[in-house]
Scaffold this active site. Structure first.
Site, PDB file in Angstrom:
ATOM      1  N   GLU A 125       1.010   6.598  -6.892  1.00 23.50           N
ATOM      2  CA  GLU A 125      -0.083   7.540  -7.141  1.00 23.50           C
ATOM      3  C   GLU A 125       0.367   8.980  -6.917  1.00 23.50           C
ATOM      4  O   GLU A 125       0.045   9.865  -7.720  1.00 23.50           O
ATOM      5  CB  GLU A 125      -1.275   7.215  -6.244  1.00 23.50           C
ATOM      6  CG  GLU A 125      -1.980   5.939  -6.646  1.00 23.50           C
ATOM      7  CD  GLU A 125      -3.169   5.612  -5.761  1.00 23.50           C
ATOM      8  OE1 GLU A 125      -3.416   6.324  -4.768  1.00 23.50           O
ATOM      9  OE2 GLU A 125      -3.870   4.633  -6.075  1.00 23.50           O
ATOM     10  N   GLU A 129       0.834  -1.214   0.000  1.00 22.23           N
ATOM     11  CA  GLU A 129       0.000   0.000   0.000  1.00 22.23           C
ATOM     12  C   GLU A 129       0.863   1.257   0.000  1.00 22.23           C
ATOM     13  O   GLU A 129       0.535   2.242  -0.677  1.00 22.23           O
ATOM     14  CB  GLU A 129      -0.944   0.010   1.200  1.00 22.23           C
ATOM     15  CG  GLU A 129      -1.898   1.179   1.198  1.00 22.23           C
ATOM     16  CD  GLU A 129      -2.815   1.221  -0.018  1.00 22.23           C
ATOM     17  OE1 GLU A 129      -2.874   2.282  -0.688  1.00 22.23           O
ATOM     18  OE2 GLU A 129      -3.476   0.215  -0.304  1.00 22.23           O
TER      19      GLU A 129
END
Length: 127
Positions: A81, A74
């Site tokens: 991102e 993550e």
């Protein structure tokens, strides 16, 4: 490459600076990333259960390691991102692909948790 060009220096000083950078990264993920907060909460809740579920020390290490794997993936997904958005916020097929692949990696890491913990629960309850 000389240590002059390395922003965190060298030796023990580098270890402390790198640790501080890691702290800042975790702090940012907790503050800015809802998915990381959810997965961290999941890991915190599941961690105590790992002591009950584990049959031995190696089994416990596997149960905890797969929880940490989700957090690692993550963090990497969030970094992808953030970097993608830093480069450009306009829609682009490659930006979308990068973000989708990062998301897929998180999904696979969660699937690994489901398999390892599911099999462990099955063995604990039915074996």
């Amino acid at each position: 490459m000389s240590e002059i060009n390395k922003p965190n220096g060298g030796g023990l000083q580098r270890v402390f600076k790198a640790s501080y950078c890691s702290y800042l990264g975790i702090k940012a993920a907790i503050k800015e990333e809802a998915a990381f907060r959810q997965e961290l909460l999941l890991a915190i809740v599941m961690f105590p259960a790992s002591f009950w579920l584990a049959q031995d020390l190696i089994h416990w290490a596997v149960l905890v390691s797969v929880l940490l794997l989700v957090l690692i993936v993550e963090l990497l997904n969030s970094a992808i991102e953030a970097l993608t958005d830093r480069v450009s916020t306009e829609r682009h097929v490659l930006s979308g692909r990068a973000k989708d692949m990062g998301s897929a990696a998180v999904t696979f890491s969660l699937l690994i948790v489901g398999i390892v913990w599911g099999v462990s629960l099955y063995i604990k309850i039915f074996a």
